[in-house]
Write a protein that holds these residues in place. Structure first.
Motif, PDB file in Angstrom:
ATOM      1  N   SER A 169       0.798  -1.258   0.055  1.00  0.00           N
ATOM      2  CA  SER A 169       0.013   0.181  -0.071  1.00  0.00           C
ATOM      3  C   SER A 169       0.841   1.085   0.021  1.00  0.00           C
ATOM      4  O   SER A 169       0.316   2.381  -0.449  1.00  0.00           O
ATOM      5  CB  SER A 169      -1.092  -0.034   1.299  1.00  0.00           C
ATOM      6  N   SER A 276      -5.157   2.730  -0.951  1.00  0.00           N
ATOM      7  CA  SER A 276      -6.139   1.659  -0.626  1.00  0.00           C
ATOM      8  C   SER A 276      -5.543   0.440  -1.577  1.00  0.00           C
ATOM      9  O   SER A 276      -5.231   0.877  -2.802  1.00  0.00           O
ATOM     10  CB  SER A 276      -7.351   2.180  -0.840  1.00  0.00           C
ATOM     11  N   LEU A 277      -5.755  -0.891  -1.186  1.00  0.00           N
ATOM     12  CA  LEU A 277      -5.619  -1.891  -2.037  1.00  0.00           C
ATOM     13  C   LEU A 277      -6.487  -2.067  -3.213  1.00  0.00           C
ATOM     14  O   LEU A 277      -6.282  -2.556  -4.249  1.00  0.00           O
ATOM     15  CB  LEU A 277      -5.528  -3.395  -1.199  1.00  0.00           C
TER      16      LEU A 277
END
Length: 278
Positions: A169, A276-277
């Motif tokens: 991330s 954010s992933l």
């Protein structure tokens, strides 16, 4: 099991009950506890009504390979197979937790001879990917597909997964999971492995749980291992629960790893604030 004494037909356990019965750790943000038993059926008309049981409907059930886990109230009881349980949990978990659960499922299957059926972790991972491709549409399938792209075999613990995802991330490049360092082994002959490694740059990250600190033999083993690797020009960072305690601690740790990778020739965009992933 006293709460389900009124049952008159075999129970198929699903959700958290299936995970616990098959030795899979529950994700931190799992919304279901272990105070109730969770059952599952293919349709509402086949639901089990009993005190202490929470029932769920899973339409792809007929495609599952359920596991016999013993008897319940004098009858054989089964648990939903772990691939289906992972998929069934997808609407209730965040993407990182779904990745962690998927890796825990692979590890749990690999460690249980009857479930592994001769397969390696890599083969189980491939079977999981094939399962997702073939299973009919269900709520959460798109999220499972995103998670599958991030799931890796041979991950020993959810905390290792959490550490790896945290580094990703922040923009760090893909690492090799459970990397066996060539030509280096313990006195016993067992290969030295690293939880997360960038072999081209001789940089690695190890996650140390509490047992690495309180178990004297493990502590000595860790010191010997890292000392020998340092002598071979490896830089090994150690992550702990404190590393993942908050965003600031994680960012500081990620920066240290990123800096060492950059000094050794890696090139990538580092994100000071984790992305954010998704």
């Amino acid at each position: 099991m006293e709460q389900v004494e009124s049952l008159r037909r075999p129970m198929l356990f699903g959700m958290t009950t299936s995970l616990v019965l098959q030795s899979v750790p529950l994700p931190d943000d799992c919304p279901f506890g272990t105070d109730l038993l969770h059952s599952v059926s293919g349709s509402k008309r086949k639901r089990i009504r009993a005190r202490g049981v929470r029932h769920h409907t899973w339409s792809p059930l007929r495609h599952a390979h359920n596991v016999c886990i013993g008897t319940c109230v004098g009858q054989r009881a089964y648990a939903l197979d772990l691939f289906h349980t992972w998929a069934q949990m997808s609407p209730y978990l965040s993407l990182p937790s779904l990745v962690m659960l998927g890796e825990s499922v692979i590890t749990s299957i690999a460690r249980q001879r009857e479930l592994a059926n001769g397969r390696t972790s890599e083969q189980i991972h491939a079977d999981m990917r094939l399962f997702l491709e073939r299973i009919p549409r269900f709520t959460g399938k798109c999220k499972c597909a995103r998670a599958m792209a991030l799931i890796r075999p041979n991950v020993d613990s959810p905390q290792e997964t959490k550490t790896r995802l945290m580094l990703s991330s922040h923009g760090l490049p893909e690492c090799v999971v459970n990397y066996a360092v060539p030509g280096v082994s313990f006195d016993s002959g067992v290969a030295m492995t690293l939880d997360m490694a960038w072999p081209d740059y001789h940089v690695a990250v190890e996650y140390d749980g509490d047992h690495h600190r309180v178990d004297r033999d493990q502590w000595r083993r860790d010191r010997s291992k890292r000392g020998r690797l340092n002598g071979r020009d490896w830089v090994v960072f150690t992550a702990t629960a404190a590393t993942l305690a908050d965003a600031a601690a994680s960012a500081e740790f990620a920066f240290g790893v990123a800096r060492q990778l950059t000094l050794r020739g890696a090139s990538f965009p580092f994100h000071v604030v984790a992305r954010s992933l998704e």
